[in-house]
Every structure is written in C-alpha cells, then in structure tokens.
Design a protein around this motif. Structure first.
Motif, PDB file in Angstrom:
ATOM      1  N   LEU A  70       1.082  -1.071   0.312  1.00 16.91           N
ATOM      2  CA  LEU A  70      -0.160   0.044   0.507  1.00 16.91           C
ATOM      3  C   LEU A  70       0.639   2.038  -0.164  1.00 16.91           C
ATOM      4  CD1 LEU A  70      -3.420   0.758   1.794  1.00 16.91           C
ATOM      5  CD2 LEU A  70      -1.012   2.370   2.414  1.00 16.91           C
ATOM      6  N   VAL A  71       1.644   1.195   0.561  1.00 17.36           N
ATOM      7  CA  VAL A  71       2.768   2.721   0.878  1.00 17.36           C
ATOM      8  C   VAL A  71       3.162   3.277  -0.609  1.00 17.36           C
ATOM      9  CG1 VAL A  71       5.087   3.386   1.755  1.00 17.36           C
ATOM     10  CG2 VAL A  71       3.116   2.031   3.338  1.00 17.36           C
ATOM     11  N   PRO A  72       3.856   2.006  -0.966  1.00 17.68           N
ATOM     12  CA  PRO A  72       4.539   2.672  -1.924  1.00 17.68           C
ATOM     13  C   PRO A  72       3.847   3.032  -3.448  1.00 17.68           C
ATOM     14  CG  PRO A  72       5.375   0.520  -2.020  1.00 17.68           C
ATOM     15  CD  PRO A  72       4.409   0.544  -0.773  1.00 17.68           C
ATOM     16  N   VAL A  73       1.966   2.091  -3.475  1.00 20.64           N
ATOM     17  CA  VAL A  73       1.122   2.484  -4.065  1.00 20.64           C
ATOM     18  C   VAL A  73       0.928   3.655  -3.882  1.00 20.64           C
ATOM     19  CG1 VAL A  73      -1.268   1.094  -5.434  1.00 20.64           C
ATOM     20  CG2 VAL A  73       0.831   0.290  -5.180  1.00 20.64           C
ATOM     21  N   TYR A  74       0.227   3.946  -2.717  1.00 18.16           N
ATOM     22  CA  TYR A  74      -0.412   5.384  -2.506  1.00 18.16           C
ATOM     23  C   TYR A  74       0.274   6.427  -2.620  1.00 18.16           C
ATOM     24  CZ  TYR A  74      -5.079   3.867  -0.175  1.00 18.16           C
ATOM     25  OH  TYR A  74      -5.428   3.629  -0.128  1.00 18.16           O
ATOM     26  N   TYR A  75       2.341   6.375  -2.083  1.00 16.14           N
ATOM     27  CA  TYR A  75       2.571   7.014  -2.414  1.00 16.14           C
ATOM     28  C   TYR A  75       2.238   7.770  -4.085  1.00 16.14           C
ATOM     29  CZ  TYR A  75       7.271   9.917  -2.675  1.00 16.14           C
ATOM     30  OH  TYR A  75       7.677  11.230  -2.417  1.00 16.14           O
ATOM     31  N   TYR A  76       3.098   6.966  -4.701  1.00  9.47           N
ATOM     32  CA  TYR A  76       2.750   7.449  -6.454  1.00  9.47           C
ATOM     33  C   TYR A  76       2.024   7.796  -7.257  1.00  9.47           C
ATOM     34  CZ  TYR A  76       3.448   5.721 -11.486  1.00  9.47           C
ATOM     35  OH  TYR A  76       3.251   6.648 -12.460  1.00  9.47           O
ATOM     36  N   TYR A  77       0.470   7.157  -5.810  1.00 10.48           N
ATOM     37  CA  TYR A  77      -0.950   7.842  -7.142  1.00 10.48           C
ATOM     38  C   TYR A  77      -1.363   9.175  -6.490  1.00 10.48           C
ATOM     39  CZ  TYR A  77      -1.337   3.604 -10.692  1.00 10.48           C
ATOM     40  OH  TYR A  77      -1.279   3.177 -11.022  1.00 10.48           O
ATOM     41  N   TYR A  78      -1.408   9.159  -5.026  1.00  9.29           N
ATOM     42  CA  TYR A  78      -1.257  10.291  -3.992  1.00  9.29           C
ATOM     43  C   TYR A  78      -1.177  10.850  -3.086  1.00  9.29           C
ATOM     44  CZ  TYR A  78      -5.603   6.444  -4.243  1.00  9.29           C
ATOM     45  OH  TYR A  78      -6.807   5.866  -5.031  1.00  9.29           O
TER      46      TYR A  78
ATOM     47  N   VAL B  74      -7.747  23.284  -6.687  1.00  8.67           N
ATOM     48  CA  VAL B  74      -7.432  22.732  -8.518  1.00  8.67           C
ATOM     49  C   VAL B  74      -5.715  22.491  -8.578  1.00  8.67           C
ATOM     50  CG1 VAL B  74      -8.174  22.710 -11.135  1.00  8.67           C
ATOM     51  CG2 VAL B  74      -9.731  23.885  -9.435  1.00  8.67           C
ATOM     52  N   LEU B  75      -5.469  20.441  -8.573  1.00  8.99           N
ATOM     53  CA  LEU B  75      -4.422  20.515  -7.959  1.00  8.99           C
ATOM     54  C   LEU B  75      -3.745  20.213  -9.684  1.00  8.99           C
ATOM     55  CD1 LEU B  75      -3.469  18.761  -4.921  1.00  8.99           C
ATOM     56  CD2 LEU B  75      -3.001  21.058  -6.179  1.00  8.99           C
ATOM     57  N   PRO B  76      -2.913  20.032 -10.485  1.00  8.96           N
ATOM     58  CA  PRO B  76      -2.448  19.284 -12.018  1.00  8.96           C
ATOM     59  C   PRO B  76      -3.053  17.456 -11.825  1.00  8.96           C
ATOM     60  CG  PRO B  76      -0.208  20.503 -11.151  1.00  8.96           C
ATOM     61  CD  PRO B  76      -1.398  20.562  -9.994  1.00  8.96           C
ATOM     62  N   ASP B  77      -2.867  17.249 -10.726  1.00 12.93           N
ATOM     63  CA  ASP B  77      -3.023  15.475 -10.285  1.00 12.93           C
ATOM     64  C   ASP B  77      -4.372  15.718  -9.684  1.00 12.93           C
ATOM     65  OD1 ASP B  77      -3.927  13.006 -10.408  1.00 12.93           O
ATOM     66  OD2 ASP B  77      -1.966  12.380  -9.823  1.00 12.93           O
ATOM     67  N   PRO B  78      -5.909  15.148  -9.778  1.00 13.33           N
ATOM     68  CA  PRO B  78      -7.058  15.289  -9.244  1.00 13.33           C
ATOM     69  C   PRO B  78      -6.730  14.075  -8.235  1.00 13.33           C
ATOM     70  CG  PRO B  78      -7.621  14.143 -11.343  1.00 13.33           C
ATOM     71  CD  PRO B  78      -5.940  14.608 -11.550  1.00 13.33           C
TER      72      PRO B  78
END
Length: 241
Positions: A23-31, A154-158
């Motif tokens: 979870l940690v690396p995946v969440y870090y990458y996406y969120y 509004v951020l570049p990555d929603p």
C-alpha cells in the motif's frame, strides 16, 4: 531456556506487514505523501507498530481515533452497494475511473476496525490512548489547515488530496462558508474529541480496560509458572532440624 510466547500469531504480523508494504509505495505514487496524513492512514501505520511490538498503546490510539468514523465508512459502503446513498464517504469505491487495484487497497478502511478490536482483545486497552491520539489528531488537523491544499484547490493531478481530515468542511470542492475558517477548525477539533474520541475511549476502557502500563512478569515469576517447576521444601533447603 525461558521462552516468552507471542500474544499475536506470526501469520497476522506477516500479512499486515505485507499489505502495508504494498500500500505505501502505491499510495505514494498515486496520491502523494500528504495522503498519509489522513487519520485512517496514520491509524493503519500505528496498527503495524502495535502488531510487531505487542504494545497496546499504539493499537489503542488507532482505535480511539478511527473506530467510529470507520464504522460509518462500513455502513456507507453497504449503502452504496445496495444503491442507497447515506453520506457519500465511499462513493469513490464505485468510481470506474479508479482502478480496481486502488479501490481494493482502500478497502482496508473496512477491515481495519475489526483488526483493532482483535488487537485490543489480545493486548488490552491502554487508557493513555485518549490524550495521545487527541494530541496527534489535533496536530494533524493543524498541519492540514496551515500547510496543505484547502478545499476547492485545483491541482494538476486530481488524485492528490485536498482538505485532508475535513479541516475546511465536508465538501472537497469548496470550503464551508457558514463559519469563519478558524472558528470552524476549532469547532471541528472539539467535535472530534467530544463526539468521536471520548465516547470511544469510554467504551474501550469498559470493554478492554487494563492498566496503562503492562508490566512483564519477573524472571522468578516466569520460572515459577514454567511447567515442571516446584518450590523447594524447607527440609531441602536445610532450614528444618
């Protein structure tokens, strides 16, 4: 040789650790890193620490902070599942724009409260958790309010979170407008304590209460409780004529 048995199964420790390691690396990458400042993510990390140290304080803090909100998450998820909108907390779990993998990882919100209850059953409840989590939770609110993007940004990555821990209101699209922002923040922090933290603490203290400091048995006590141990008689010690 004195062997101290674990109060938690090794399989549980490995399973929780493996899940968080994914979870940690995946969440870090996406969120992004700020996602780990949500109460639920902090509680998950505290759970991992408690599982390995078997110290009740960490699990107790996580339970005080998220048991009631995550119970609401579970009810809301069931409602969404059957087509009934309660509060919309779990609407993102049915968003087709999010991968099933990401939504599957987010399902930890559903099982984490039950795991925490299991840990408290095994380890006991540490009464220091109320003050410890309150200090941590309020600190997270202040960080989110002063340093992180507010609602409506509004951020570049929603997928990057805004309005973390609802410090600007319950609508991420815009800040609440019925109170001055600092007044709302103070009221929200007090609400967290009075409505969520304190009642949970009182219930857990009643159901799983133990002393705040759990002392380990002394070496002498451990040997006395060991199989085959017998106290020597007075005659064997040579104190009887």
């Amino acid at each position: 040789m004195l062997v101290v048995s674990s109060r938690l199964p090794l399989l549980l420790k490995l399973s929780v650790t493996a899940f968080v390691a994914v979870l940690v690396p995946v969440y870090y990458y996406y969120y992004g890193p700020t996602n780990f400042l949500y109460f639920c993510d902090v509680a998950l990390l505290l759970c991992v620490v408690s599982v390995w140290t078997e110290q009740p304080l960490f699990a107790s803090m996580a339970a005080v902070g998220i048991l009631l909100p995550q119970a609401l998450w579970c009810f809301d998820f069931v409602g969404e599942l059957v087509g009934v909108r309660l509060v919309g907390l779990t609407a993102y779990m049915f968003d087709p724009n999010r991968s099933l993998f990401l939504r599957g990882l987010s399902f930890f919100h559903g099982w984490l409260p039950f795991l925490l209850l299991f840990l408290l059953r095994r380890l006991g409840y540490d009464r220091r958790a109320l003050l410890a989590w309150t200090a941590l939770g309020w600190g997270l609110c202040l960080v989110a309010y002063f340093f992180l993007p507010p609602a409506g940004t509004v951020l570049p990555d929603p997928k990057i979170p805004v309005n973390i821990n609802y410090v600007f209101g319950f609508d991420d699209a815009k800040p609440q407008s019925w109170l001055p922002a600092p007044v709302y923040l103070l009221g929200w922090m007090l609400t967290l304590f009075v409505v969520f933290y304190l009642p949970t603490h009182l219930l857990l203290r009643r159901w799983f209460g133990r002393p705040a400091t759990l002392s380990s048995p002394s070496v002498g006590e451990a040997y006395q409780n060991a199989p085959g141990f017998a106290m020597p008689t007075a005659t064997q010690l040579g104190v009887v004529d």
